[in-house]
Design an enzyme around this catalytic site. Structure first.
Site, PDB file in Angstrom:
ATOM      1  N   CYS A  10      35.870  73.175  56.036  1.00 37.94           N
ATOM      2  CA  CYS A  10      33.533  72.833  55.724  1.00 37.94           C
ATOM      3  C   CYS A  10      33.673  71.514  55.049  1.00 37.94           C
ATOM      4  O   CYS A  10      34.837  70.714  55.443  1.00 37.94           O
ATOM      5  CB  CYS A  10      33.639  73.591  54.197  1.00 37.94           C
ATOM      6  SG  CYS A  10      35.045  73.951  52.906  1.00 37.94           S
ATOM      7  N   ARG A  16      33.538  76.506  50.256  1.00 36.96           N
ATOM      8  CA  ARG A  16      33.407  77.433  51.450  1.00 36.96           C
ATOM      9  C   ARG A  16      35.076  77.761  52.176  1.00 36.96           C
ATOM     10  O   ARG A  16      35.143  78.870  52.572  1.00 36.96           O
ATOM     11  CB  ARG A  16      32.935  77.295  52.289  1.00 36.96           C
ATOM     12  CG  ARG A  16      30.845  76.871  51.602  1.00 36.96           C
ATOM     13  CD  ARG A  16      29.957  76.284  52.013  1.00 36.96           C
ATOM     14  NE  ARG A  16      29.736  74.958  52.114  1.00 36.96           N
ATOM     15  CZ  ARG A  16      29.358  74.043  53.215  1.00 36.96           C
ATOM     16  NH1 ARG A  16      28.486  74.144  53.753  1.00 36.96           N
ATOM     17  NH2 ARG A  16      30.659  72.615  52.524  1.00 36.96           N
ATOM     18  N   ASP A 127      26.361  75.450  51.403  1.00 34.55           N
ATOM     19  CA  ASP A 127      27.473  74.389  50.515  1.00 34.55           C
ATOM     20  C   ASP A 127      26.471  75.030  49.369  1.00 34.55           C
ATOM     21  O   ASP A 127      25.354  74.878  48.627  1.00 34.55           O
ATOM     22  CB  ASP A 127      27.089  73.407  51.018  1.00 34.55           C
ATOM     23  CG  ASP A 127      27.814  72.482  49.815  1.00 34.55           C
ATOM     24  OD1 ASP A 127      28.535  72.689  48.791  1.00 34.55           O
ATOM     25  OD2 ASP A 127      27.951  71.243  50.056  1.00 34.55           O
TER      26      ASP A 127
HETATM   27  P1  4NP Z   1      33.048  72.561  50.412  1.00 34.56           P
HETATM   28  O1  4NP Z   1      31.639  72.525  48.953  1.00 34.56           O
HETATM   29  O2  4NP Z   1      32.511  72.027  51.437  1.00 34.56           O
HETATM   30  O3  4NP Z   1      32.458  74.272  50.774  1.00 34.56           O
HETATM   31  O4  4NP Z   1      33.876  72.588  50.014  1.00 34.56           O
HETATM   32  C1  4NP Z   1      31.148  71.076  48.656  1.00 34.56           C
HETATM   33  C2  4NP Z   1      32.176  70.836  47.976  1.00 34.56           C
HETATM   34  C3  4NP Z   1      32.061  69.045  46.778  1.00 34.56           C
HETATM   35  C4  4NP Z   1      31.369  68.280  47.871  1.00 34.56           C
HETATM   36  C5  4NP Z   1      30.219  69.302  48.329  1.00 34.56           C
HETATM   37  C6  4NP Z   1      30.583  70.293  49.077  1.00 34.56           C
HETATM   38  N1  4NP Z   1      31.293  66.821  47.262  1.00 34.56           N
HETATM   39  O5  4NP Z   1      30.216  66.426  47.375  1.00 34.56           O
HETATM   40  O6  4NP Z   1      31.797  66.482  46.448  1.00 34.56           O
END
Ligand code: 4NP
Length: 160
Positions: A10, A16, A127
């Protein structure tokens, strides 16, 4: 024998993909297949490197029986060549992966959404980072559903 390697990807590797990693690891252990299949996860963005999964995802996952202890890491070039299956959570992840890889990863890149049941409200795993608790529950619902179907496919591959 080398284990079949599946990598969940991800953006941040704190919501995720570590959840998918934990769910799939749990399924493989339940089926006694963890000695044949290796699971890992990473992010296309390295800003959370070294961190445990987001506390909200850990809490929601723990309620379903998953203990998420993976430490966030960014994808490396060797992942592209070493992994048998690279699973992107959404289209942006897939686009970033194709852009970053110095080899053609098309044969091993799959979308998590392709493994969802027809009745699911979405065809990707959104997300949950900037939203509320419902987003984490939805992400886990989708991840559990997709992982169950992914397991069926992996079992077939192991027999080939
Ligand atoms: P992930 O969620 O891709 O599901 O781990 C996110 C975690 C952090 C960020 C964006 C999405 N961020 O912009 O820091």
């Amino acid at each position: 024998m080398k284990r079949y390697k599946i990598l969940f990807v991800c953006l941040g590797n704190i919501c995720r993909s570590p959840a998918a990693h934990g769910v799939m690891q749990h399924l493989l252990e339940m089926e006694g297949l963890d000695h044949m299949v290796e699971v890992d996860s990473c992010g296309t963005y390295g800003g959370h490197q070294g961190q445990l999964p987001d506390h909200r995802m850990r809490r929601h996952a723990a309620r379903r029986g998953y203990d998420l202890t993976h430490r966030s890491r960014p994808i490396e070039q060797r992942d592209f060549s070493e992994c048998d299956m690279i699973v992107a959570m959404d289209e942006a992840n897939a686009r970033d992966l194709k852009r970053m890889a110095r080899i053609d990863i098309t044969p091993r890149l799959v979308m998590m959404g392709d493994y969802l049941s027809k009745g699911q409200p979405l065809d990707y795993v959104p997300d949950p980072y900037y939203g509320g608790p419902d987003g984490f529950e939805l992400a886990l619902d989708l991840i559990e559903d997709a992982c169950a179907h992914l397991l069926v496919e992996i079992k077939t591959k192991l027999q080939q």
